[in-house]
Write an enzyme that holds these catalytic residues in place. Structure first.
Site, PDB file in Angstrom:
ATOM      1  N   ALA A  40      42.178 119.596  12.197  1.00  0.00           N
ATOM      2  CA  ALA A  40      42.758 120.412  11.134  1.00  0.00           C
ATOM      3  C   ALA A  40      43.692 121.477  11.703  1.00  0.00           C
ATOM      4  CB  ALA A  40      41.641 121.068  10.322  1.00  0.00           C
ATOM      5  N   ASN A  41      43.322 122.063  12.841  1.00  0.00           N
ATOM      6  CA  ASN A  41      44.201 123.042  13.483  1.00  0.00           C
ATOM      7  C   ASN A  41      45.568 122.445  13.792  1.00  0.00           C
ATOM      8  OD1 ASN A  41      42.239 125.040  13.497  1.00  0.00           O
ATOM      9  ND2 ASN A  41      41.603 124.643  15.597  1.00  0.00           N
ATOM     10  N   ASN A 182      44.087 120.355  29.467  1.00  0.00           N
ATOM     11  CA  ASN A 182      44.440 121.570  30.180  1.00  0.00           C
ATOM     12  C   ASN A 182      44.036 121.403  31.645  1.00  0.00           C
ATOM     13  OD1 ASN A 182      41.651 122.302  30.469  1.00  0.00           O
ATOM     14  ND2 ASN A 182      41.702 123.382  28.509  1.00  0.00           N
ATOM     15  N   GLY A 218      52.370 127.932  31.903  1.00  0.00           N
ATOM     16  CA  GLY A 218      53.179 127.002  31.122  1.00  0.00           C
ATOM     17  C   GLY A 218      52.547 125.631  31.054  1.00  0.00           C
ATOM     18  N   ASP A 238      43.918 136.087  20.958  1.00  0.00           N
ATOM     19  CA  ASP A 238      42.766 135.191  20.856  1.00  0.00           C
ATOM     20  C   ASP A 238      43.257 133.803  21.255  1.00  0.00           C
ATOM     21  OD1 ASP A 238      40.651 133.555  20.166  1.00  0.00           O
ATOM     22  OD2 ASP A 238      40.433 134.329  18.133  1.00  0.00           O
ATOM     23  N   ASP A 244      45.640 123.520  20.471  1.00  0.00           N
ATOM     24  CA  ASP A 244      45.968 122.764  19.261  1.00  0.00           C
ATOM     25  C   ASP A 244      47.378 123.071  18.789  1.00  0.00           C
ATOM     26  OD1 ASP A 244      43.376 121.719  19.266  1.00  0.00           O
ATOM     27  OD2 ASP A 244      42.610 123.355  18.044  1.00  0.00           O
TER      28      ASP A 244
END
Length: 259
Positions: A40-41, A182, A218, A238, A244
């Site tokens: 959803a994000n 990540n 980056g 935050d 996302d």
């Protein structure tokens, strides 16, 4: 069209001075409820960037499910393919956020765990219509593996966010156009500390592109060689859902370029 197949959670966010250590209790400053879930994000972020976005997933027949669906629609996301699970609650994520923006997250799948092969068969024709398909690992991996096997070889462009980290051996890696871990996820997935070697590990096994999200450093793109893309400097408030937002922007950019 950008299709997002994934999770929808209600995020229960508690602000703390610092994250508790194992066995420790800390006093929170504030608790808030936010629509979330990696799927959803990404759908909301892509819609806010101007994308024509359809979200595919499930919620429970409860107040959280209703709030999430309304939130998606208000952001401009098409929710016509969202199904309601009567026997399961809407997914939730409990998030602790430190003053400096660091966070820790625990998720309960709920209805997201029922995003299964039967559901995918019902929506398959719509998914194939998409130009870009965003996937994440908060729905069953077996569902993702079966879908990747069934998709046509060249449409849509498939972007996979391997989070939360899970073993990729069962996925048809050659059908992933862009894998976006990540730095920490990339190391855990490969057991290789060196970023370039770790990214090359997946390219050698069929993934067409690896984009490693590296926070303040980056991002690093690996196809035939490693390319560093510097970050834009911002003040961190935050870091929840920053990955996302990255994937949503990547999906919109690739759609505009007609990849």
């Amino acid at each position: 069209m950008i299709a997002v197949l994934g999770s929808a959670n209600m995020d229960i966010v508690t602000e703390v001075d610092r994250l508790p250590r194992p066995g420790e209790t800390v006093v929170g400053r504030r608790i808030c409820y936010y629509p979330g879930g990696k799927g959803a994000n990404q759908a909301v972020a892509a819609a806010r960037l101007g994308g024509d976005v359809v979200f595919f997933g499930k919620v429970g027949r409860d107040s959280f499910g209703e709030q999430l669906t309304v939130s998606l629609r208000s952001a401009g996301v098409d929710t016509s393919q969202v199904e309601i699970e009567s026997e399961l609650p809407t997914g939730t994520a409990s998030i602790w956020v430190e003053e400096n923006g660091e966070n820790a997250i625990a998720c309960v799948a709920g209805a997201n765990g029922a995003v299964n092969g039967e559901y995918v068969r019902r929506i398959f024709d719509r998914l194939v219509e998409a130009d870009v398909l965003l996937l994440q690992f908060e729905i069953p991996l077996q569902t993702i593996a079966s879908l990747l096997l069934d998709l046509p070889p060249d449409r849509p462009v498939v972007i996979v966010d391997p989070a939360p980290v899970a073993e990729l051996a069962g996925l048809p890696l050659a059908r992933i156009d862009v894998l976006t871990p990540n730095r920490g996820e990339l190391q855990r997935l490969t057991g290789i500390a060196d970023l370039e070697r770790a990214a090359a590990h997946f390219v050698e096994r069929g993934v067409r592109n690896v984009v490693c999200k590296a926070g303040a450093d980056g991002a690093y793109w690996m196809a035939e060689r490693l390319v560093h893309v510097p970050s834009i400097r911002v003040e961190t408030v935050d870091s929840t859902a920053s990955g996302d937002a990255f994937n949503a922007a990547l999906g919109c950019a690739l759609m505009q370029k007609g990849m």
